[in-house]
Motif scaffolding. Sequence first.
Motif, PDB file in Angstrom:
ATOM      1  N   GLY A 259       0.808  -1.205   0.000  1.00  0.00           N
ATOM      2  CA  GLY A 259       0.000   0.000   0.000  1.00  0.00           C
ATOM      3  C   GLY A 259       0.843   1.256   0.000  1.00  0.00           C
ATOM      4  N   LEU A 260       1.939   1.249   0.761  1.00  0.00           N
ATOM      5  CA  LEU A 260       2.812   2.406   0.795  1.00  0.00           C
ATOM      6  C   LEU A 260       3.476   2.619  -0.566  1.00  0.00           C
ATOM      7  N   ILE A 261       3.922   1.535  -1.197  1.00  0.00           N
ATOM      8  CA  ILE A 261       4.534   1.648  -2.525  1.00  0.00           C
ATOM      9  C   ILE A 261       3.532   2.236  -3.511  1.00  0.00           C
ATOM     10  N   ALA A 262       2.292   1.753  -3.481  1.00  0.00           N
ATOM     11  CA  ALA A 262       1.259   2.246  -4.400  1.00  0.00           C
ATOM     12  C   ALA A 262       0.952   3.716  -4.153  1.00  0.00           C
ATOM     13  N   GLN A 263       0.869   4.094  -2.890  1.00  0.00           N
ATOM     14  CA  GLN A 263       0.569   5.489  -2.572  1.00  0.00           C
ATOM     15  C   GLN A 263       1.700   6.402  -3.038  1.00  0.00           C
ATOM     16  N   GLU A 264       2.943   5.971  -2.845  1.00  0.00           N
ATOM     17  CA  GLU A 264       4.071   6.786  -3.295  1.00  0.00           C
ATOM     18  C   GLU A 264       4.117   6.864  -4.820  1.00  0.00           C
ATOM     19  N   ASP A 265       3.728   5.788  -5.500  1.00  0.00           N
ATOM     20  CA  ASP A 265       3.666   5.839  -6.962  1.00  0.00           C
ATOM     21  C   ASP A 265       2.651   6.895  -7.405  1.00  0.00           C
ATOM     22  N   CYS A 266       1.512   6.958  -6.715  1.00  0.00           N
ATOM     23  CA  CYS A 266       0.501   7.976  -7.033  1.00  0.00           C
ATOM     24  C   CYS A 266       1.047   9.381  -6.801  1.00  0.00           C
ATOM     25  N   ARG A 267       1.765   9.544  -5.708  1.00  0.00           N
ATOM     26  CA  ARG A 267       2.346  10.853  -5.403  1.00  0.00           C
ATOM     27  C   ARG A 267       3.402  11.236  -6.445  1.00  0.00           C
ATOM     28  N   ALA A 268       4.223  10.267  -6.853  1.00  0.00           N
ATOM     29  CA  ALA A 268       5.256  10.549  -7.855  1.00  0.00           C
ATOM     30  C   ALA A 268       4.620  10.938  -9.183  1.00  0.00           C
ATOM     31  N   ALA A 269       3.510  10.283  -9.535  1.00  0.00           N
ATOM     32  CA  ALA A 269       2.797  10.616 -10.774  1.00  0.00           C
ATOM     33  C   ALA A 269       2.262  12.043 -10.704  1.00  0.00           C
ATOM     34  N   LYS A 270       1.712  12.416  -9.569  1.00  0.00           N
ATOM     35  CA  LYS A 270       1.179  13.770  -9.396  1.00  0.00           C
ATOM     36  C   LYS A 270       2.309  14.810  -9.446  1.00  0.00           C
ATOM     37  N   PHE A 271       3.446  14.467  -8.831  1.00  0.00           N
ATOM     38  CA  PHE A 271       4.609  15.356  -8.864  1.00  0.00           C
ATOM     39  C   PHE A 271       5.072  15.565 -10.299  1.00  0.00           C
ATOM     40  N   LEU A 272       5.195  14.473 -11.055  1.00  0.00           N
ATOM     41  CA  LEU A 272       5.653  14.559 -12.438  1.00  0.00           C
ATOM     42  C   LEU A 272       4.693  15.416 -13.263  1.00  0.00           C
ATOM     43  N   ALA A 273       3.388  15.182 -13.100  1.00  0.00           N
ATOM     44  CA  ALA A 273       2.392  15.937 -13.862  1.00  0.00           C
ATOM     45  C   ALA A 273       2.392  17.413 -13.510  1.00  0.00           C
ATOM     46  N   SER A 274       2.879  17.756 -12.320  1.00  0.00           N
ATOM     47  CA  SER A 274       2.871  19.151 -11.865  1.00  0.00           C
ATOM     48  C   SER A 274       4.041  19.973 -12.396  1.00  0.00           C
TER      49      SER A 274
END
Length: 424
Positions: A259-274
């Motif tokens: 779950g932590l890995i998945a949540q960080e992947d979501c955060r990294a995707a949002k960071f990249l898109a920003s």
Amino acid sequence: MEVRLKRLLKKSFFAVFAIFFAFSAFAKGSKEYVTQEINASERCLPVFYENIKSRWTFKMGYKDGVDFNQWKKDGLEKARELIIQEDDKTPFDMVVLESEKRDGYTAQKVVFNISQDSRVLAYLLVPNGKKGQTFPAALMLHDHGSNFAIGKEKMVRAFSSDKAVEKILKIKSNKEASIEAAKLSPESRGLYEKIKNSKAWANQYFSDLYPGDELAKRGYVVLSFDALGWGDRSVKNFSTGSQQSLASNMFNMGTSFAGLIAQEDCRAAKFLASLPQVDKERVACIGFSMGGFRSWQLAAISDDIKAGVSVCWFGTMKGHIVEKDGQLKGNSAYSMLHPTMAKFLDYPDIAGLAAPKPMYFIGGDKDAVNPNAGTEEAYAKVHKIWTAANAGDKVKTEIVPGMEHAFPAEQQKAAFDWLDKQFK
């Protein structure tokens, strides 16, 4: 085809027999009792595992004839509930530490807040271009590989600005290189070992290429970071066995390793898109092996991801719960295990929640990690789901003849050509 049918019939017979035995041997009043109920000392299963599998209904999985939009709404809500552990809106606050010019792009070492708890080092590749220009982007998700010394360096070429290290890397004799490496400072020696490890990984799995750098050459902004337990986020002597302690303690704290890995992947995707250099409507995720699992999972649960490529990790849950399967090694699977998910959604159901986004699944018929039968079954289901989403042409599945557990140059080119077409 005939051989495969015979194998399937044989497996079906033994599964039915096991279920019949379970119900008949322990009937009311029987004096029989178990004397062994674990099938092996390694890659362990309870002997009644087929019974458990037979009771799985995946009650929220995709079924023929359901309303796709309602199914996706309900499925996403459940998947996010089980996968994403908490909402995190911590500012990213990126800082660039180091830059170097490469072939048509600039590589940067950046740090940012991937969560409220962790500030991580990542590699960011930015294509050369005009001021204010935006580019398509890709989040590169590394594999497991039981190699925890490197993470992001599996997908992106490591920085090598240390001249002494560069000199030793050019020595062809392993013995001579080892002698010279022993003379380096501890910091330089660590860098040397990391680059050496990274080069060996690229040679073994990626045809001596770094997939992230290959995409950057095509004009993509690329981001890669270490998942918890790999590279700069690991510790000396961390091993596959260490994951049991890590995962158990995380379960005890009300969360999970996966779950932590998945949540960080979501955060990294949002960071990249920003990022100002990124066209937020053209952000993809690409992963190999465990990264392939992370890729279809992320494409499903993240609104920031618009397309995905998953290489060498797909199938059904039942297809992976078979004796000798790699997932049954246990410790190495914690990074991909979400508690109670099997009650609700199968792997292709979760991946299908990404529809109608473009997705490309690549496997190999010689891949020992992913049983072909389960992969083919999962492929059939995602095609049904994308068709129900009126996007049948947006999903591509392939089992490459002769390909083992790898992402060779030919498949990298095929994947990146496909992605270029989606982002035209």
